[in-house]
Design an enzyme around this catalytic site. Structure first.
Site, PDB file in Angstrom:
ATOM      1  N   ASP A  20       0.856  -1.193   0.000  1.00  0.00           N
ATOM      2  CA  ASP A  20       0.000   0.000   0.000  1.00  0.00           C
ATOM      3  C   ASP A  20       0.890   1.241   0.000  1.00  0.00           C
ATOM      4  O   ASP A  20       2.100   1.143   0.142  1.00  0.00           O
ATOM      5  CB  ASP A  20      -0.936   0.006   1.225  1.00  0.00           C
ATOM      6  CG  ASP A  20      -0.183  -0.318   2.493  1.00  0.00           C
ATOM      7  OD1 ASP A  20       1.016   0.023   2.585  1.00  0.00           O
ATOM      8  OD2 ASP A  20      -0.784  -0.904   3.408  1.00  0.00           O
ATOM      9  N   ASP A  45       1.487   5.060   1.700  1.00  0.00           N
ATOM     10  CA  ASP A  45       1.132   5.986   2.773  1.00  0.00           C
ATOM     11  C   ASP A  45       1.611   7.376   2.394  1.00  0.00           C
ATOM     12  O   ASP A  45       2.652   7.534   1.760  1.00  0.00           O
ATOM     13  CB  ASP A  45       1.794   5.561   4.088  1.00  0.00           C
ATOM     14  CG  ASP A  45       1.264   4.209   4.563  1.00  0.00           C
ATOM     15  OD1 ASP A  45       0.076   3.928   4.320  1.00  0.00           O
ATOM     16  OD2 ASP A  45       2.040   3.438   5.137  1.00  0.00           O
ATOM     17  N   ASP A  58      12.062   3.628  11.739  1.00  0.00           N
ATOM     18  CA  ASP A  58      12.907   2.556  12.268  1.00  0.00           C
ATOM     19  C   ASP A  58      14.200   2.320  11.487  1.00  0.00           C
ATOM     20  O   ASP A  58      15.289   2.362  12.047  1.00  0.00           O
ATOM     21  CB  ASP A  58      12.103   1.248  12.432  1.00  0.00           C
ATOM     22  CG  ASP A  58      11.226   0.904  11.234  1.00  0.00           C
ATOM     23  OD1 ASP A  58      11.337   1.576  10.190  1.00  0.00           O
ATOM     24  OD2 ASP A  58      10.436  -0.061  11.340  1.00  0.00           O
TER      25      ASP A  58
HETATM   26  P1  ATP Z   1       5.019  -3.199   4.757  1.00  0.00           P
HETATM   27  O1  ATP Z   1       3.750  -2.415   4.908  1.00  0.00           O
HETATM   28  O2  ATP Z   1       5.372  -3.570   3.371  1.00  0.00           O
HETATM   29  O3  ATP Z   1       5.106  -4.336   5.719  1.00  0.00           O
HETATM   30  P2  ATP Z   1       6.212  -0.794   5.768  1.00  0.00           P
HETATM   31  O4  ATP Z   1       7.626  -0.295   5.741  1.00  0.00           O
HETATM   32  O5  ATP Z   1       5.198   0.033   5.063  1.00  0.00           O
HETATM   33  O6  ATP Z   1       6.245  -2.273   5.219  1.00  0.00           O
HETATM   34  P3  ATP Z   1       4.575  -0.553   8.099  1.00  0.00           P
HETATM   35  O7  ATP Z   1       4.511  -1.455   9.281  1.00  0.00           O
HETATM   36  O8  ATP Z   1       3.404  -0.442   7.206  1.00  0.00           O
HETATM   37  O9  ATP Z   1       5.856  -1.002   7.284  1.00  0.00           O
HETATM   38  O10 ATP Z   1       4.990   0.880   8.647  1.00  0.00           O
HETATM   39  C1  ATP Z   1       5.043   2.024   7.805  1.00  0.00           C
HETATM   40  C2  ATP Z   1       6.261   2.883   8.141  1.00  0.00           C
HETATM   41  O11 ATP Z   1       6.162   3.355   9.487  1.00  0.00           O
HETATM   42  C3  ATP Z   1       7.591   2.136   8.083  1.00  0.00           C
HETATM   43  O12 ATP Z   1       8.107   2.132   6.771  1.00  0.00           O
HETATM   44  C4  ATP Z   1       8.445   2.922   9.047  1.00  0.00           C
HETATM   45  O13 ATP Z   1       8.966   4.062   8.430  1.00  0.00           O
HETATM   46  C5  ATP Z   1       7.446   3.366  10.104  1.00  0.00           C
HETATM   47  N1  ATP Z   1       7.402   2.443  11.247  1.00  0.00           N
HETATM   48  C6  ATP Z   1       6.616   1.359  11.403  1.00  0.00           C
HETATM   49  N2  ATP Z   1       6.832   0.752  12.573  1.00  0.00           N
HETATM   50  C7  ATP Z   1       7.765   1.479  13.200  1.00  0.00           C
HETATM   51  C8  ATP Z   1       8.409   1.369  14.476  1.00  0.00           C
HETATM   52  N3  ATP Z   1       8.128   0.386  15.307  1.00  0.00           N
HETATM   53  N4  ATP Z   1       9.321   2.329  14.794  1.00  0.00           N
HETATM   54  C9  ATP Z   1       9.591   3.346  13.938  1.00  0.00           C
HETATM   55  N5  ATP Z   1       9.036   3.482  12.729  1.00  0.00           N
HETATM   56  C10 ATP Z   1       8.127   2.578  12.368  1.00  0.00           C
HETATM   57 MG    MG Z   2       3.032  -0.411   5.033  1.00  0.00          MG
END
Ligand code: ATP
Ligand code: MG
Length: 429
Positions: A66, A68, A145
């Site tokens: 997705d 964001d 992160d």
């Molecule tokens: P995917 O959705 O493909 O699993 P993603 O990178 O989008 O991967 P999400 O869990 O959707 O991961 O989180 C979106 C964003 O928020 C991450 O890319 C990161 O920048 C931030 N994020 C998520 N969890 C944390 C955390 N625990 N600490 C700091 N930043 C975080």
């Molecule tokens: Mg995500």
């Protein structure tokens, strides 16, 4: 709370900006609704960036799950721009812009980490507050992160903005924490699990400092909210990396504190990896299946080797093996019950053919699942191979009806029961 003024950046912390001509992300790869939201924010004088995993995946040539959007508009300002916008989230307030019935674009205001002096007096309000302090794009990048998760794509200039060295790490296929891993893992221990997850999903290597950080901080993950860990585990299964991640977690001392003392063994990791292969082929398994797989090795060891224990005893054993996990993660009764049924089914299948209750076993709705689990187990351990194909034939109705063993005594034919004529009714002639 209002966004901080976007103060001029000190030269030393200026981001790397990659103009449109020098990178591969095109608007065609971004869905129409996300673009609409970004354009409207931009037309109204706000910043609108694609953030997080979407930018990372596009740069790696993968299809993002997705997209964001990050902005300097506050949630209320976002809401005032879109009729179809709802503010959600207890932990942090996000704007959801809806399109039709299923499509939602998530818009988050840039945030920063709260400093101690910012916090409200009541400690109970600290957590929600910390997650809701608005900040600059740079601060927003630094609160994330991993470096590869902190890249921005700016809809105004179509350029990529990198405050944290994420582009370099993407090119080196290396996972690096933003800042000091010890600090960032102490702040949120779930990041250790996420580090292993992204390495497995993207086939990246773990930076040495991150590895050392996990060795040092592993125990802290026992403090993380069980509901969050449960969600992460289901996510690992959905992404078909639960086997690899739990194996690595075990090697780094993270598994036991993660799963309340679960140790795992070679067979369990191999079984989970087999399940991941199944997920890639036909989608993720339901949660009871995953639970039964996690605990199958332990369960089979707990069962008496003669496989002659009464079924009630085996039900009890399955319950005992699953209970600590289901209690700790508050797994709903219906799910733990199904996991127990699955284990029991595996036990019954593993006992072999022609046991008491076989006909009921063959028609039980959980039996195909139990057989699939036993088949995966058989593939990774080499046990029960013939039995699995034998049961498959029986379940698919391919096999000939069972013959009575030659030396068995001939069955006595039951005489048809004679009906007692009812006194007042004469049989019709
Ligand atoms: P995917 O959705 O493909 O699993 P993603 O990178 O989008 O991967 P999400 O869990 O959707 O991961 O989180 C979106 C964003 O928020 C991450 O890319 C990161 O920048 C931030 N994020 C998520 N969890 C944390 C955390 N625990 N600490 C700091 N930043 C975080
Ligand atoms: Mg995500």
């Amino acid at each position: 709370m209002t966004p901080l003024a976007d103060a001029p950046e000190p030269a030393a912390t200026l981001p790397i900006i990659i103009p449109r001509a020098e990178h591969g992300i095109s608007r065609k790869q971004i869905d129409e609704e996300t673009l609409k939201v970004m354009y409207r924010l931009h037309r109204n004088g706000y910043k609108a960036y694609l953030v997080g995993g979407g930018v990372r995946d596009l740069l790696l040539g993968r299809r993002p799950k997705d997209f964001d959007v990050g902005t300097d508009a506050t949630p209320d300002q976002v809401k005032s721009l879109f009729r179809n916008c709802f503010l959600v989230g207890r932990r942090f307030r996000l704007a959801h812009v809806r399109f039709g019935r299923d499509k939602v674009v998530e818009v988050a205001t840039f945030r920063r980490k709260a400093e101690a002096g910012d916090l409200p007096e009541n400690p109970e309000d600290h957590f929600a507050f910390q997650e809701n302090v608005f900040g600059t794009p740079r601060e927003d990048a630094f609160r994330r992160d991993f470096t590869i998760n902190a890249l921005f794509y700016d809809i105004e200039s179509f350029s990529i903005i990198d405050y944290v060295g994420g582009l370099e790490d993407l090119a080196a296929r290396r996972l690096r924490v933003i800042g000091n891993p010890l600090e960032r893992f102490t702040e949120d221990p779930v990041r250790m699990l996420r580090a292993l997850e992204f390495c497995a999903r993207l086939e990246f290597s773990l930076d040495d400092e991150v590895r050392q950080g996990i060795y040092s901080c592993a125990q802290l993950i026992a403090e993380a909210a069980p509901a969050r860990i449960r969600e992460e585990l289901l996510g690992l299964s959905r992404h078909a990396v639960i086997g690899a991640v739990l194996r690595n977690a075990a090697a780094m001392g993270l598994l036991e504190p993660l799963l309340g003392g679960y140790q795992g063994d070679e067979d369990s990791f191999a079984l989970l990896e087999r399940l991941d292969r199944r997920t890639r082929e036909s989608g993720p398994p339901p949660e009871p299946f995953l639970l039964a797989a996690l605990y199958l090795s332990r369960f089979l060891r707990a069962c008496p080797p003669s496989r002659e224990a009464p079924v009630t005893e085996v039900v009890r054993l399955a319950g005992l093996v699953l209970a600590p996990h289901c209690g700790y993660f508050s797994i709903a009764r219906a799910i733990s019950h199904q996991a127990r049924e699955l284990l029991l089914g595996v036990y019954r299948l593993a006992r072999g053919r022609r046991q008491r209750g076989e006909r009921r076993l063959l028609t039980h709705p959980m039996t195909p699942w139990s057989l699939e689990l036993l088949a995966c187990w058989s593939e990774v351990t080499g046990d029960y191979r013939d039995l699995v194909s034998n049961w498959r034939d029986a379940l698919s109705g391919k096999e000939a009806p069972a013959k009575a063993p030659a030396d068995a005594a001939p069955k006595r034919r039951r005489r048809p029961r004679r009906r007692k004529p009812r006194g007042d009714k004469q049989p019709s002639a």
